[in-house]
Design an enzyme around this catalytic site. Sequence first.
Site, mmCIF file in Angstrom:
data_model
loop_
_atom_site.group_PDB
_atom_site.id
_atom_site.type_symbol
_atom_site.label_atom_id
_atom_site.label_comp_id
_atom_site.label_asym_id
_atom_site.label_seq_id
_atom_site.Cartn_x
_atom_site.Cartn_y
_atom_site.Cartn_z
ATOM 1 C CB CYS A 185 -0.941 -0.030 1.202
ATOM 2 S SG CYS A 185 -0.100 0.065 2.796
ATOM 3 C CB ALA A 186 0.416 4.773 0.821
#
Length: 94
Positions: A27-28
């Site tokens: 994810c980020a």
Amino acid sequence: MQDYEKMTAEIIRLAGGKENIHSVAHCATRLRLLLADKEKVDEKAITELEGVKGAFFNAGQYQVILGIGTVDKVYEEALRSGISAATTEDIRYI
């Protein structure tokens, strides 16, 4: 400057090796590993690696917090090493 290839190799080794990692996603900020055997993970050593901000197990995943930008580079290195890609959705419910 961070050596992402070396960092990735160390994360893989400390996570029990490529044979212990079914797939990887991100994810980020987090690298998300789906593992065969969580007992093979050296959690303490992973959290002590330069550039790692933390790590934990959640929802069947081992998540390594790397931060924005770094996670993308480590993810790409993991794929280059031969680990299969998975989307976050693929491993969320395992």
